[in-house]
Design an enzyme around this catalytic site. Structure first.
Site, PDB file in Angstrom:
ATOM      1  N   HIS A  11      -8.344  -4.788  -0.386  1.00  0.00           N
ATOM      2  CA  HIS A  11      -7.044  -4.186  -0.044  1.00  0.00           C
ATOM      3  C   HIS A  11      -6.585  -4.591   1.358  1.00  0.00           C
ATOM      4  O   HIS A  11      -5.418  -4.933   1.544  1.00  0.00           O
ATOM      5  CB  HIS A  11      -7.170  -2.661  -0.128  1.00  0.00           C
ATOM      6  CG  HIS A  11      -5.868  -1.926  -0.039  1.00  0.00           C
ATOM      7  ND1 HIS A  11      -4.981  -1.857  -1.095  1.00  0.00           N
ATOM      8  CD2 HIS A  11      -5.297  -1.224   0.978  1.00  0.00           C
ATOM      9  CE1 HIS A  11      -3.929  -1.132  -0.732  1.00  0.00           C
ATOM     10  NE2 HIS A  11      -4.095  -0.741   0.522  1.00  0.00           N
ATOM     11  N   ASP A  21      -9.355  -5.146  -5.050  1.00  0.00           N
ATOM     12  CA  ASP A  21      -8.737  -4.102  -4.225  1.00  0.00           C
ATOM     13  C   ASP A  21      -9.612  -2.851  -4.310  1.00  0.00           C
ATOM     14  O   ASP A  21      -9.912  -2.368  -5.407  1.00  0.00           O
ATOM     15  CB  ASP A  21      -7.313  -3.809  -4.726  1.00  0.00           C
ATOM     16  CG  ASP A  21      -6.521  -2.936  -3.762  1.00  0.00           C
ATOM     17  OD1 ASP A  21      -7.031  -1.858  -3.373  1.00  0.00           O
ATOM     18  OD2 ASP A  21      -5.397  -3.311  -3.397  1.00  0.00           O
ATOM     19  N   SER A  24       0.833  -1.212   0.000  1.00  0.00           N
ATOM     20  CA  SER A  24       0.000   0.000   0.000  1.00  0.00           C
ATOM     21  C   SER A  24       0.866   1.260   0.000  1.00  0.00           C
ATOM     22  O   SER A  24       1.631   1.468  -0.941  1.00  0.00           O
ATOM     23  CB  SER A  24      -0.948  -0.045   1.204  1.00  0.00           C
ATOM     24  OG  SER A  24      -1.940   0.941   1.089  1.00  0.00           O
TER      25      SER A  24
END
Ligand SMILES: *[C@@H]1O[C@H](CO)[C@@H](O)[C@H](O)[C@H]1NC(C)=O
Ligand SMILES: *[C@@H]1O[C@H](CO)[C@@H](O)[C@H](O)[C@H]1NC(C)=O
Ligand SMILES: *[C@@H]1O[C@H](CO)[C@@H](O)[C@H](O)[C@H]1NC(C)=O
Ligand SMILES: *[C@@H]1O[C@H](CO)[C@@H](O)[C@H](O)[C@H]1NC(C)=O
Ligand SMILES: *[C@@H]1O[C@H](CO)[C@@H](O)[C@H](O)[C@H]1NC(C)=O
Ligand SMILES: *[C@@H]1O[C@H](CO)[C@@H](O)[C@H](O)[C@H]1NC(C)=O
Ligand SMILES: *[C@@H]1O[C@H](CO)[C@@H](O)[C@H](O)[C@H]1NC(C)=O
Ligand SMILES: *[C@@H]1O[C@H](CO)[C@@H](O)[C@H](O)[C@H]1NC(C)=O
Length: 443
Positions: free
Chosen positions: A397, A365, A218
């Site tokens: 995610h 995601d 991320s």
């Protein structure tokens, strides 16, 4: 790949370039150990010595034993250091950053018995424009069982690495102004941190006897990917064994549209203040466009600069961040900001990763679309990059943080051990869809 000859391995430090005068500064550990960790904004250690601008990027400017209790908090950690090193900021000016180097007690036991030391540069997604949330300060405060919406604490990953005998490098990749999503700054900070720790004489293999790789999820994928894109022109002497990136975030605008007015809205005051942190004119313009009255005003927006992550999350949850701006969402398209956003907040425009890349991401995601990362990876692959693009049919995610972790560690292990078999495809990425839910124990 460069492999050292047996001679260089045996002779080790002989013939090593003389360290710069900065390097000879004593470890400033005693005072620091007595006082314990101080937030970076208040700790005078977090300043560069005068004249640092003329040193080479990656030069160690200061080093100390980590003043926190991180060696007790992390498992199998025999020693830990803070290293302040020369780097380059988002405006391409000389700057500096701090990294934390954790030495595995297992590596100590293995000293001299393994052919090469192993080092993992681990980019924590600290996702903030508040410098006092930098990992060098917060790491010892993490709780291993800390779970935020299913996310595991970075300490879980770090313990996994130390358990394998790897040294772990944890750069404060946003630098001293917490320039969150200022991609080039983050990438340079990662590359220079690796230079610094390799030259620190704290890893037995040193520069030529150590295998090193990168990992980031991320926010950490942004720092890692920029480092990979910028490595060839900026740090051509570095040869990474590989890079694993998870939940790749390629496009700030896209993430804004996906997650504004959600529980994750706190990311956007941080992103907009972070990306402009090293561009005073753009920051000034951004702030000038904030409303001065009403519930969504300049004071409330900039308050994020002094909030920790849990407070920021609570403060901005479900807010529509566009409401803070006179022009609403159009702020993202303002000509005064677009050059800064364009050069800093989009992955895939600064270069081609030279090392094997393992990308893992949930097809669903919800922070950054799989289509956007597929496109970036395909473009890399079309010019010869070596990418395994692994897409998980399960989850989103947040769940992919833990669902992807065992795959990432396994891949990094083979990269660092020199046993990675990942064939390069000349046209297009090697793409593989997997179905992994670690909660079901089918990893
Ligand atoms: C590492 O290897 C390079 C190339 O062989 C050599 O020039 C350099 O001096 C070596 N560095 C150290 C610290 O041994
Ligand atoms: C480490 O220090 C923090 C405070 O800085 C404290 O909350 C924590 O309990 C300590 N942990 C250990 C294992 O000593
Ligand atoms: C590794 O061993 C060498 C001597 O064999 C010693 O000089 C060095 O300090 C050791 N390094 C570590 C990290 O223990
Ligand atoms: C970023 O995402 C937005 C959608 O929010 C899209 O319009 C734009 O083209 C994307 N930019 C890049 C560089 O991919
Ligand atoms: C600005 O917003 C805060 C809430 O974030 C509020 O307490 C304050 O009264 C507002 N100021 C003005 C001038 O409206
Ligand atoms: C965040 O800051 C608040 C107020 O300063 C404090 O009460 C809280 O414990 C902090 N949270 C963490 C996780 O550090
Ligand atoms: C935020 O507010 C703007 C204007 O008030 C509106 O157009 C937009 O749809 C809102 N966004 C979300 C995610 O609610
Ligand atoms: C993974 O499996 C568990 C147990 O069956 C389930 O509760 C969870 O929803 C699954 N996770 C995802 C992301 O599908």
């Amino acid at each position: 790949m460069r492999f050292p000859t047996a001679i260089t391995l045996l002779l080790g430090t002989i013939g090593r370039a003389a360290p710069s005068h900065f390097h000879k500064q004593p470890l400033l550990d005693l005072g620091a150990e007595r006082t314990g960790p101080i937030p970076p904004s208040q700790d005078p250690w977090y300043t560069a010595p005068s004249g640092f601008e003329s040193t080479a990027p990656g030069t160690i400017l200061r080093m100390r034993s980590d003043p926190s209790n991180i060696t007790k908090v992390a498992s199998k950690c025999s020693s830990a250091y803070n290293i302040l090193y020369r780097s380059t900021n988002a405006a391409y000016q000389p700057s500096w950053a701090v990294t934390t180097l954790l030495i595995s007690s297992i590596a100590d036991e293995l000293n001299g018995t393994q052919p090469r030391s192993k080092l993992l540069s681990y980019q924590i997604p600290y996702n903030t424009a508040n410098v006092d949330q930098s990992p060098s300060y917060t790491l010892s405060l993490e709780k291993v069982d800390n779970s935020q919406g299913g996310a595991t604490s970075p300490l879980v990953d770090i313990n996994n690495m130390l358990d394998r005998g790897w040294a772990v490098n944890v750069p404060d990749h946003e630098g001293p102004l917490a320039a969150f999503v200022a991609g080039p700054r983050e990438g340079y900070a990662v590359l220079d941190s690796v230079r610094a720790v390799l030259s620190s004489e704290r890893i037995p293999g040193g520069v030529n006897g150590t295998s090193y790789a990168m990992w980031g999820y991320s926010g950490g994928s942004i720092a890692s990917m920029f480092a990979a894109e910028l490595q060839a022109p900026y740090a051509p002497e570095l040869t990474f064994a590989g890079m694993a990136v998870g939940g790749l975030v390629t496009n700030l605008t896209e993430t804004y549209d996906l997650k504004n007015a959600s529980p994750w809205a706190y990311l956007f005051p941080n992103m907009l203040l972070g990306v402009t942190a090293e561009f005073p004119a753009a920051r000034q313009y951004l702030v000038s466009q904030l409303k001065v009255e009403g519930p969504y005003n300049a004071t409330g927006f900039q308050a994020v600069l002094n909030l920790n992550t849990s407070d920021a999350q609570a403060t901005y949850a479900t807010q529509n961040i566009s409401d803070y701006f006179v022009s609403g969402r159009a702020i993202l398209d303002a000509p005064e900001l677009s050059p800064v956003l364009g050069n800093n907040a989009y992955v895939g425009y600064h270069g081609i990763p030279q090392m094997p890349v393992f990308s893992y991401k949930a097809i669903h995601d919800d922070f950054a679309t799989i289509q956007a990362s597929d496109q970036v990876l395909e473009r890399f692959c079309a010019v010869g990059a070596n990418v395994m693009n692994q897409r998980n049919t399960v989850g989103d995610h947040i769940s992919e943080i833990s669902n992807g972790q065992p795959r990432a560690l396994k891949w990094l292990d083979s990269a660092l051990s020199g046993t990675l078999v990942q064939e390069r495809t000349v046209f297009g990425c090697k793409t593989e869809d997997v179905t992994v839910n670690t909660t079901q124990g089918n990893a």
